[in-house]
Design an enzyme around this catalytic site. Structure first.
Site, short mmCIF file in Angstrom:
data_model
loop_
_atom_site.label_atom_id
_atom_site.label_comp_id
_atom_site.label_asym_id
_atom_site.label_seq_id
_atom_site.Cartn_x
_atom_site.Cartn_y
_atom_site.Cartn_z
N LYS A 83 8.47 2.14 5.49
CA LYS A 83 7.45 2.71 6.39
C LYS A 83 7.41 1.88 7.67
O LYS A 83 7.21 0.66 7.65
CB LYS A 83 6.09 2.63 5.69
CG LYS A 83 5.29 3.90 5.74
CD LYS A 83 4.08 3.80 4.87
CE LYS A 83 3.15 4.96 5.12
NZ LYS A 83 1.92 4.84 4.36
O1 G3P Z 1 -0.98 6.55 3.80
C1 G3P Z 1 -1.82 6.43 4.85
C2 G3P Z 1 -2.85 7.49 5.09
O2 G3P Z 1 -2.81 8.50 4.17
C3 G3P Z 1 -4.19 6.87 5.37
O3 G3P Z 1 -5.27 7.63 5.01
O4 G3P Z 1 -7.65 7.86 4.48
O5 G3P Z 1 -6.83 5.70 5.41
O6 G3P Z 1 -6.97 7.71 6.85
P1 G3P Z 1 -6.76 7.20 5.46
#
Ligand code: G3P
Length: 221
Positions: A83
Site C-alpha cells: 500500500k
Molecule cells: O483502509 C482504509 C480505509 O478504508 C479507511 O477507512 O473508516 O478510516 O475512513 P476510514
C-alpha cells in the site's frame, strides 16, 4: 465484485474467512494500532491465514524508503500487496515497483485525477476513500463512478477498490457502478448478512418444526 475485510483483527478475519465470503484483506497503521501485539507479527499472521491479497502499508514518505519497505513486506508472502500513499513520491515508487512486478494499492485517493495518475504510474489497485469524502460534505460515490468510467474509457487495468465504507448500502452502490472491490469494516460485513425478516422467518420455521419433530427423529432440533 470482490469483498475484502478492512481490519487487522485476526479473530474477525478468521470468522469471515470460515464463511467463504472473503477475497482479501486491507490493513493500515491505524487499524494495526487498535490491536494487541507487535504489528509485524500481526501482519505476518494475516498474510499466512488468508489466500487472497493482503494490503500492507509502507510508512516511508520518500520513494527510496517506500521501495525498500515494499521489498521487505513482500517477503511475508506472495499475496502481499504493497500500500502506497497517493503523494508525488508515491507515484515515483509505483513506477519502480510496477516494473519489478510488485502489486500495489494506492491509498488515500480522494479525486478521479489522483486515481488516473496512480493508474498511469502502474498501480494494481486504487483506493478512493468515500466515507471520508462524505464526512466533509462531498459525494464519495460520485468519485467512484467517475474513476470506473475513466478506467473503462481507456481500458486501464488498475482495479477500483472502494474504501472507507460506512454503510451496507455503499456496497450495493459500488456494485451497481461496477467497482472491482469493496473493503469493509467487519461490522458492515456483519450487517450485510442480516435481515429482520430472515430472523423472524427462521424463528417461525423452527417453532412449527417443534410441532412435528417426533415424526422425523433423525433430523436435528
Ligand atoms: O483502509 C482504509 C480505509 O478504508 C479507511 O477507512 O473508516 O478510516 O475512513 P476510514
Amino acid at each position: 465484485m470482490k469483498i475484502f475485510l478492512d481490519t487487522a483483527n485476526v479473530e474477525s478475519i478468521r470468522k469471515y474467512n470460515d464463511m467463504g465470503v472473503l477475497d482479501g484483506i486491507t490493513t493500515n497503521p491505524t487499524l494495526l494500532s487498535k490491536e494487541q501485539g507487535p504489528p509485524e507479527e500481526i501482519m505476518k499472521t494475516i498474510v499466512s491465514m488468508v489466500k487472497g491479497p493482503v494490503s500492507l502499508e509502507v510508512i516511508g514518505t520518500e520513494s527510496v524508503h517506500m521501495i525498500e519497505e515494499a521489498h521487505y513486506l513482500k517477503k511475508y508472502g506472495q499475496n502481499v500487496i504493497v500500500k502506497i500513499p497517493m503523494i508525488p513520491e508515491g507515484l515515483k515508487a509505483l513506477k519502480t515497483l510496477s516494473s519489478e512486478g510488485i502489486s500495489t494499492n494506492v491509498t488515500l485517493v480522494f479525486s478521479a485525477n489522483q486515481a488516473l495518475l496512480a493508474a498511469k504510474a502502474g498501480a494494481t489497485y486504487v483506493s478512493p476513500f468515500i466515507g471520508r469524502l462524505d464526512d466533509i460534505g462531498h459525494n464519495g460515490m460520485a468519485i467512484v463512478k467517475s474513476i470506473v468510467s475513466i478506467f473503462r474509457n481507456y481500458q486501464l487495468k488498475t482495479q477500483v477498490l472502494v474504501a472507507s465504507i460506512r454503510h451496507p448500502d455503499h456496497v450495493v452502490q459500488a456494485a451497481e457502478i461496477g467497482a472491482d472491490v469493496v473493503t469493509l469494516p467487519p461490522d458492515i460485513l456483519g450487517k450485510m448478512m442480516k435481515h429482520p425478516l430472515t430472523e423472524k422467518g427462521l424463528e417461525a420455521f423452527l417453532s412449527d418444526w417443534e410441532k412435528i419433530r417426533n415424526e422425523s427423529p433423525r433430523l436435528t432440533k
